[in-house]
Scaffold this active site. Structure first.
Site, PDB file in Angstrom:
ATOM      1  N   SER A 120     -25.744 -18.787 -10.767  1.00  0.00           N
ATOM      2  CA  SER A 120     -24.949 -18.215  -9.682  1.00  0.00           C
ATOM      3  C   SER A 120     -23.462 -18.425  -9.909  1.00  0.00           C
ATOM      4  O   SER A 120     -22.650 -17.854  -9.194  1.00  0.00           O
ATOM      5  CB  SER A 120     -25.377 -18.795  -8.330  1.00  0.00           C
ATOM      6  OG  SER A 120     -25.596 -20.164  -8.419  1.00  0.00           O
ATOM      7  N   HIS A 141     -28.882 -12.061 -11.463  1.00  0.00           N
ATOM      8  CA  HIS A 141     -28.641 -12.974 -10.354  1.00  0.00           C
ATOM      9  C   HIS A 141     -29.322 -12.489  -9.077  1.00  0.00           C
ATOM     10  O   HIS A 141     -28.874 -11.526  -8.446  1.00  0.00           O
ATOM     11  CB  HIS A 141     -27.120 -13.110 -10.139  1.00  0.00           C
ATOM     12  CG  HIS A 141     -26.747 -14.098  -9.090  1.00  0.00           C
ATOM     13  ND1 HIS A 141     -25.620 -13.997  -8.317  1.00  0.00           N
ATOM     14  CD2 HIS A 141     -27.360 -15.233  -8.682  1.00  0.00           C
ATOM     15  CE1 HIS A 141     -25.563 -15.012  -7.484  1.00  0.00           C
ATOM     16  NE2 HIS A 141     -26.601 -15.771  -7.680  1.00  0.00           N
ATOM     17  N   GLU A 153     -27.509  -8.962  -8.904  1.00  0.00           N
ATOM     18  CA  GLU A 153     -26.274  -8.728  -9.654  1.00  0.00           C
ATOM     19  C   GLU A 153     -26.637  -8.788 -11.143  1.00  0.00           C
ATOM     20  O   GLU A 153     -27.150  -9.809 -11.613  1.00  0.00           O
ATOM     21  CB  GLU A 153     -25.229  -9.803  -9.334  1.00  0.00           C
ATOM     22  CG  GLU A 153     -24.650  -9.689  -7.936  1.00  0.00           C
ATOM     23  CD  GLU A 153     -23.612 -10.772  -7.624  1.00  0.00           C
ATOM     24  OE1 GLU A 153     -22.829 -10.575  -6.701  1.00  0.00           O
ATOM     25  OE2 GLU A 153     -23.612 -11.821  -8.306  1.00  0.00           O
ATOM     26  N   ASN A 191     -20.435 -14.036  -4.314  1.00  0.00           N
ATOM     27  CA  ASN A 191     -19.880 -15.364  -4.068  1.00  0.00           C
ATOM     28  C   ASN A 191     -18.361 -15.375  -4.128  1.00  0.00           C
ATOM     29  O   ASN A 191     -17.724 -16.289  -3.636  1.00  0.00           O
ATOM     30  CB  ASN A 191     -20.458 -16.391  -5.046  1.00  0.00           C
ATOM     31  CG  ASN A 191     -21.810 -16.878  -4.573  1.00  0.00           C
ATOM     32  OD1 ASN A 191     -22.104 -16.853  -3.372  1.00  0.00           O
ATOM     33  ND2 ASN A 191     -22.655 -17.287  -5.488  1.00  0.00           N
TER      34      ASN A 191
HETATM   35  P1  NAI Z   1     -34.207 -25.884  -8.013  1.00  0.00           P
HETATM   36  O1  NAI Z   1     -33.655 -27.240  -8.165  1.00  0.00           O
HETATM   37  O2  NAI Z   1     -34.967 -25.546  -6.789  1.00  0.00           O
HETATM   38  O3  NAI Z   1     -35.149 -25.549  -9.276  1.00  0.00           O
HETATM   39  C1  NAI Z   1     -34.803 -25.816 -10.602  1.00  0.00           C
HETATM   40  C2  NAI Z   1     -36.080 -26.059 -11.381  1.00  0.00           C
HETATM   41  O4  NAI Z   1     -35.771 -26.066 -12.770  1.00  0.00           O
HETATM   42  C3  NAI Z   1     -36.749 -27.388 -11.078  1.00  0.00           C
HETATM   43  O5  NAI Z   1     -38.105 -27.169 -10.809  1.00  0.00           O
HETATM   44  C4  NAI Z   1     -36.538 -28.217 -12.340  1.00  0.00           C
HETATM   45  O6  NAI Z   1     -37.601 -29.103 -12.592  1.00  0.00           O
HETATM   46  C5  NAI Z   1     -36.472 -27.132 -13.390  1.00  0.00           C
HETATM   47  N1  NAI Z   1     -35.726 -27.464 -14.599  1.00  0.00           N
HETATM   48  C6  NAI Z   1     -34.533 -28.093 -14.707  1.00  0.00           C
HETATM   49  N2  NAI Z   1     -34.155 -28.171 -15.990  1.00  0.00           N
HETATM   50  C7  NAI Z   1     -35.129 -27.569 -16.722  1.00  0.00           C
HETATM   51  C8  NAI Z   1     -35.311 -27.299 -18.103  1.00  0.00           C
HETATM   52  N3  NAI Z   1     -34.410 -27.681 -18.999  1.00  0.00           N
HETATM   53  N4  NAI Z   1     -36.419 -26.649 -18.486  1.00  0.00           N
HETATM   54  C9  NAI Z   1     -37.336 -26.262 -17.587  1.00  0.00           C
HETATM   55  N5  NAI Z   1     -37.218 -26.484 -16.261  1.00  0.00           N
HETATM   56  C10 NAI Z   1     -36.125 -27.122 -15.846  1.00  0.00           C
HETATM   57  O7  NAI Z   1     -32.960 -24.901  -8.203  1.00  0.00           O
HETATM   58  P2  NAI Z   1     -32.732 -23.414  -7.645  1.00  0.00           P
HETATM   59  O8  NAI Z   1     -32.043 -23.470  -6.353  1.00  0.00           O
HETATM   60  O9  NAI Z   1     -33.993 -22.641  -7.778  1.00  0.00           O
HETATM   61  O10 NAI Z   1     -31.654 -22.879  -8.705  1.00  0.00           O
HETATM   62  C11 NAI Z   1     -32.012 -22.514 -10.010  1.00  0.00           C
HETATM   63  C12 NAI Z   1     -30.946 -21.614 -10.589  1.00  0.00           C
HETATM   64  O11 NAI Z   1     -30.773 -20.461  -9.764  1.00  0.00           O
HETATM   65  C13 NAI Z   1     -29.554 -22.247 -10.668  1.00  0.00           C
HETATM   66  O12 NAI Z   1     -28.930 -21.768 -11.815  1.00  0.00           O
HETATM   67  C14 NAI Z   1     -28.872 -21.753  -9.414  1.00  0.00           C
HETATM   68  O13 NAI Z   1     -27.476 -21.748  -9.532  1.00  0.00           O
HETATM   69  C15 NAI Z   1     -29.423 -20.348  -9.328  1.00  0.00           C
HETATM   70  N6  NAI Z   1     -29.423 -19.741  -8.002  1.00  0.00           N
HETATM   71  C16 NAI Z   1     -29.743 -20.453  -6.873  1.00  0.00           C
HETATM   72  C17 NAI Z   1     -29.738 -19.851  -5.628  1.00  0.00           C
HETATM   73  C18 NAI Z   1     -30.122 -20.602  -4.408  1.00  0.00           C
HETATM   74  O14 NAI Z   1     -29.881 -20.100  -3.286  1.00  0.00           O
HETATM   75  N7  NAI Z   1     -30.718 -21.780  -4.504  1.00  0.00           N
HETATM   76  C19 NAI Z   1     -29.378 -18.424  -5.474  1.00  0.00           C
HETATM   77  C20 NAI Z   1     -29.140 -17.744  -6.725  1.00  0.00           C
HETATM   78  C21 NAI Z   1     -29.128 -18.398  -7.928  1.00  0.00           C
END
Ligand code: NAI
Length: 491
Positions: A120, A141, A153, A191
């Protein structure tokens, strides 16, 4: 029809789970991988639980959900997903982690595979640096919750191949989403353009111009589903503050994106909003009811004279009809007059400034007209003794008057002007098109209109005047008019 390709989804947290569901529902086999053992299987269980609820509500059939679940395949190692032609990562928001993951994927997947990141805020160009095939990396995105939010996006970095971005756009469309093309710049589209929605609110709070519940009521009156304070409480003050800091730093500390002391203090105090039980408001109570402002009822038969021409003057005349509109008259300003009191729609200047520079004895300014009947509308009077009468006139016109400090551009007008300005700058810099910005803000954050639709409504000259008045008041770089607006382009 060809069988949809296999997809490898890495990182099955909040976002990964939602994206996996969308892709599987579109017919793809989706390999689920997470570094946390058991997380992939758990993500599948959570999707199954969501499906159970949707089946119970009659929104999906059991046969459909069973078939979709069969396409969600938890895998124990990345190598188990090596047949995928598209990998989407939604792992932790860290450049080093994403970068090394894509290096691994390049070696693992077929040469023609597309690599997509759901980042993001990290530059797609930076993630692609050092990859063997950076042209195959693209931003995809999604917005939270991915199954419900229509916007994707599609972000291209400096080295992303246009054909790859186009393929991803087509795919997003096939999944029922609306893709919008964005250049990889800080905050991408949503954003970035959304920053003033929070920043203007925080600025007004810092000046103690009004209370959070008043601000929220005013922005809701303008058609937003949630006011800025209740929205920050929902997002989490910590998360919102982090995004603001990222955008600020990524723009070389351009003061336009300066974070707020008000927000920092809340975060430092652990007041994150709903999730911590307190932010701008306490929970579960939420926002307190608005305290009605002191108001002198308009005497029956008291004529209301409408000034100006155009859409706002027509709406005012319509609202004033039952009180007897003397007549609409040509005027240098738009608004209404009752006796000696002039109630002008804000042009950005505070009421005191109008009183002083034009020698008007009794003047008040009011905000953008609410889009809903009975909606809240902000006003400020140059002299305190005129406030109650101004409130009475606005109430007689059918709105809920909210008195605030005599701040330039009041609440809604300055917020809309700054959203338009930010969007104009994004277009100037080739981040997106005007249509793309409108679609992104309506679909990504549910805005009631897009910034260029507001520009159409407010008029370019009015937006420029509003921002110039803000700049005259505050000085500095925050309120600088986008050259795109000065050029007078409207498409
Ligand atoms: P989250 O913390 O809920 O999930 C991340 C997951 O990735 C976890 O299950 C973790 O164990 C896993 N993980 C971490 N490093 C890893 C690796 N090297 N290999 C495999 N798995 C790995 O995070 P969330 O909120 O789902 O965010 C994920 C991505 O999406 C980020 O880049 C964030 O910026 C982006 N994003 C988040 C939004 C939101 O509203 N939370 C909206 C749009 C994008």
């Amino acid at each position: 029809m060809s069988t949809p390709q296999d997809i490898l989804l890495i990182g099955v947290g909040v976002m990964g789970q939602g994206i996996a569901q969308v892709a599987a529902q579109a017919g793809h086999r989706v390999f689920l991988f997470d570094q946390l053992e058991g997380a992939a299987a758990k993500a599948r269980e959570k999707i199954a639980a969501t499906f159970d609820k949707l089946v119970a509500k009659g929104k999906l059939t059991r046969a459909d959900t069973d078939a979709t679940l069969a396409r969600l395949v938890p895998i124990a190692t990345l190598a188990d997903g090596r047949s995928a032609l598209l990998a989407i990562e939604a792992v932790v928001e860290r450049l080093d982690v994403k970068h090394s993951l894509f290096q691994q994927l390049e070696d693992l997947l077929p040469e023609g595979a597309i690599l997509a990141t759901n980042t993001s805020s990290i530059s797609v160009t930076a993630i692609g640096a050092g990859l063997k095939r950076p042209e195959r990396l693209v931003g995809m995105h999604f917005f939270n919750p991915a199954p419900l939010m229509k916007l994707v996006e599609v972000v291209h970095g400096l080295r992303t191949d246009v054909a790859i971005a186009t393929q991803v756009e087509q795919l997003a469309r096939a999944w029922g989403k609306t893709p919008v093309h964005a250049r990889s710049t800080p905050g991408f589209i949503v954003n970035r353009i959304a920053r003033p929605y929070y920043a203007e609110a925080l600025m007004l709070l810092q000046e103690r111009a009004l209370a959070p519940e008043q601000l929220d009521a005013l922005l809701r009156g303008a058609g937003f589903r949630m006011g800025p304070c209740e929205l920050m409480d929902l997002i989490g003050l910590d998360t919102n503050y982090a995004v603001t800091q990222t955008v600020f730093a990524a723009n070389f500390y351009d003061r336009r994106f300066t974070p707020s002391l008000v927000q920092r203090e809340l975060v430092e105090g652990g007041l994150y909003g709903r999730k911590s039980g307190q932010g701008f408001y306490r929970y579960p109570e939420g926002a307190p009811a608005l305290t009605p402002c002191a108001s002198t009822a308009l005497a029956p038969g008291r004529g209301i004279e409408v000034h100006g021409s155009g859409a706002v003057a027509s709406l005012l005349a319509e609202a004033a009809r039952e009180h007897g509109v003397t007549h609409a008259r040509a005027s240098a300003w738009t608004g209404v007059q009752v006796g000696a009191l002039q109630l002008r729609q804000t042009d950005g200047r505070p009421a005191w400034q109008i009183a002083q520079s034009e020698g008007v004895a009794h003047v008040a300014v009011f905000d953008e007209l609410p889009t809903t009947a009975g909606g809240a509308i902000a006003f400020a009077a140059a002299h305190p003794q005129d406030a109650a009468q101004a409130a009475g006139v606005l109430a007689a016109l059918g709105w809920q008057p909210v008195q605030m400090a005599d701040a330039p551009g009041l609440a809604v007008a300055r917020t809309l002007a700054m959203l338009v300005n930010e969007a104009a700058d994004a277009v100037l810099q080739g981040v997106c098109t005007p249509d793309g910005a409108d679609a992104a803000m309506k679909l990504g954050v549910n805005y009631p209109a897009g910034p260029f639709e507001w520009l159409q409504r407010l008029g370019r000259a009015r937006v420029v005047h509003l921002i110039e008045a803000l700049d005259a008041c505050y000085r500095g770089e925050r309120y600088r008019v986008s050259p795109w607006l000065r050029r007078g382009e409207t498409t």
